[in-house]
Design a protein around this motif. Sequence first.
Motif: not given
Length: 341
Positions: A78-87, A290-295
Amino acid sequence: MKTLSTALLLVVLGGLLPLSGHAQQAGTGFGSEPEVQAFIASMHEQHGFDAADLSRQFDAIHANATVLRLIRPSASPGKQRSWQRYRQRFVNGRRQAGGQSFWQEHGALLQRAEAIYGVPPEVIVAIIGVETEYGHNMGSFDVLEALASLAFHYPPRAEFFRGELEQFLLLSRENGVSPLDIKGSYAGAMGIPQFMPSSQRRFAVDFDGDGRIDLRNSPADAIGSVASYLQQYGWEKGAPVAVPARVNGDPTALLTEGIKPVLTVRELQARGVIAAADDDAGRPAALIDLVTPNEPTEYWLGFDNFYVITRYNRSSFYAMSVFQLAEALREVRNNRLAAKP
């Protein structure tokens, strides 16, 4: 005198250098491992290290379970890469405020680094901010133990980390410091700019002119070394880093080209990429997603200077965080200077 062969040296080590009592009983000391003994023999043959001294140092350390856990990719599905979380970790108010203070304190050094290496102050400050929050978090791991753990107990990247372990021991000897006394990250990166040992030996500079390179205690050396690193990887003074983009159609083929710029902006535009970069139509660029899940996926064009930043950390998320933090720092500083009477 003729150098001992590796095999013969191992026999000598085995006969004359018994393992420490702790290592013999618990089996935790690295000195008991055949691969480590072979590495010690190689360091003796190639670089003239004292084999007995290295054996004692490796006997004093053991495989670090925390290091080996941290280096592995997340096992959580469930720990997908997320640009927004990283940023959010790096482009935030705390790092922007810290960056302004760092820039204010070391403005003259940053200006001199730009004059010599062509790298703008905001990029240097942003890298140091992302790496260690301006020197406040340089890592508390024993670097010798961390690198040895990865070199001998992490097969996927063992060759790389053995090379870094070799460079670390050479660096320690050159600086007259015991390898057992140096702290850094779990991956062996050190100092204010978090240089790996090979990078420190290749790119670091004595920017404060005191006759030695000290990336842990000298902000000047850190600033000059970051600029030197980027310049030697091809930083182009005054050139763009990245611009936002939109994509018409399926971008998969363009993304498989990678993050190294190959196609020109004009060629990318012909293949459905829309970006406000008419002045750079002939400049090579790469499509960055830059990928964010569900965005919706965020697209950018990354130029050669963006690719240079990824030589510091080979991640488009990392390079974009550096770029956006740098842009925020520059904007705030420019506004502040413009507001002064």
